[in-house]
Design an enzyme around this catalytic site. Structure first.
Site, PDB file in Angstrom:
ATOM      1  N   SER A  89       6.635  -1.919   4.376  1.00 35.10           N
ATOM      2  CA  SER A  89       7.982  -1.487   4.032  1.00 35.10           C
ATOM      3  C   SER A  89       7.948  -0.650   2.743  1.00 35.10           C
ATOM      4  O   SER A  89       7.349   0.426   2.737  1.00 35.10           O
ATOM      5  CB  SER A  89       8.903  -2.706   3.924  1.00 35.10           C
ATOM      6  OG  SER A  89      10.257  -2.330   4.000  1.00 35.10           O
ATOM      7  N   LEU A  90       8.549  -1.109   1.651  1.00 40.80           N
ATOM      8  CA  LEU A  90       8.422  -0.387   0.376  1.00 40.80           C
ATOM      9  C   LEU A  90       6.961  -0.135   0.040  1.00 40.80           C
ATOM     10  O   LEU A  90       6.603   0.946  -0.459  1.00 40.80           O
ATOM     11  CB  LEU A  90       9.085  -1.196  -0.745  1.00 40.80           C
ATOM     12  CG  LEU A  90       8.839  -0.717  -2.185  1.00 40.80           C
ATOM     13  CD1 LEU A  90       9.430   0.667  -2.407  1.00 40.80           C
ATOM     14  CD2 LEU A  90       9.381  -1.719  -3.195  1.00 40.80           C
TER      15      LEU A  90
END
Length: 258
Positions: A89-90
């Site tokens: 994700s991030l």
């Protein structure tokens, strides 16, 4: 200033390093089991963003390029030997941008860029919680992704800290500059889930725009946090993807020693 990861030398017999970047609101501990799960040929290097874990007293970054400056400086000594990167994700955003920066400055690139539950950077960021979301809206958003344990919800102080951490990490994600698409000379592997509302299979395939090599999309069971829901399946896929890198790195080292 503490380092973002453990700088110990790799164990004997390891042929490749794997840098792991965690998701928003998370910590390097999400990769703790990967050290044993990927075997002795892979040196797993979980990267801890400031403001959590042993770096809890350090201020959290809210500016993407400033974070990259620090990561680039502190991780560079680890990247003179064969390595790969995985970001969730991030963490996938960070892994991609760090790879992009290293190629732009003619330094060693990873043998493989793996991103999990991370949309390609040219797509709109409409799926990320808005900058001005309230605490209640953030809790609802992360709960819909199965990203907040019930035990946190039962403790107001834990919940307050978790929401504050998540908010800062999402500000970090929103601060990522919009850059022109530059295909990277690195193979890209995308791990996604059919139940992830933040990344559809069609969006995952658009990572092909960001590499001059091939892209493979691997569909995992579970949702956005499949690496926590199904750790054994995730490690099996990651391990299989690294096998070719590990073989190449080992072969290069053997030739160099002759």
């Amino acid at each position: 200033m503490k380092t973002v990861t453990d700088l110990r030398p790799p164990p004997a017999g390891a042929s490749i390093r794997l840098l792991c970047f965690h998701h928003a609101g998370g910590a390097a501990s999400s990769f703790a089991a990967w050290r044993d799960g990927l075997g002795p040929g892979v040196t797993v290097v979980p990267v801890q963003l400031p403001g959590r874990g042993r770096l809890v007293r350090e201020p959290r970054f809210r500016d993407f390029d400033r974070l990259l400056d620090r990561l680039d400086e502190q991780l560079d000594p680890l990247l003179d030997e064969p390595y790969a990167v995985y970001g969730h994700s991030l963490g996938g955003m960070i892994a991609h941008e760090l790879t992009r920066r290293r190629l732009a400055t003619a330094r060693r690139a990873p043998e493989l860029l793996m991103v999990g539950a991370c949309p390609p950077p040219h797509l709109p960021r409409s799926a990320v919680a808005p900058r001005d979301a309230s605490d209640a809206e953030l809790v609802s958003w992360i709960r819909d992704l199965d990203g907040m344990p019930d035990r946190v919800l039962r403790h107001p102080e834990w919940l307050r800290r978790s929401v504050a951490l998540l908010r800062d990490d999402l500000r970090l994600a929103h601060s990522r500059p919009h850059r022109a698409v530059v295909p990277l000379a690195v193979p890209v592997r995308v791990l996604t889930s059919a139940r992830d509302p933040l990344l559809t299979p069609a969006q995952a395939r658009e990572w092909a725009r960001h590499t001059t090599y091939d892209v493979q999309v691997h569909t995992m069971p579970g949702g956005h946090f499949f690496h926590r829901e199904f750790p054994e399946v995730t490690l099996k896929v990651v391990g299989r993807l690294l096998q070719h890198c590990e073989y190449q790195a080992s072969g290069s080292s053997n030739q160099a020693s002759r």
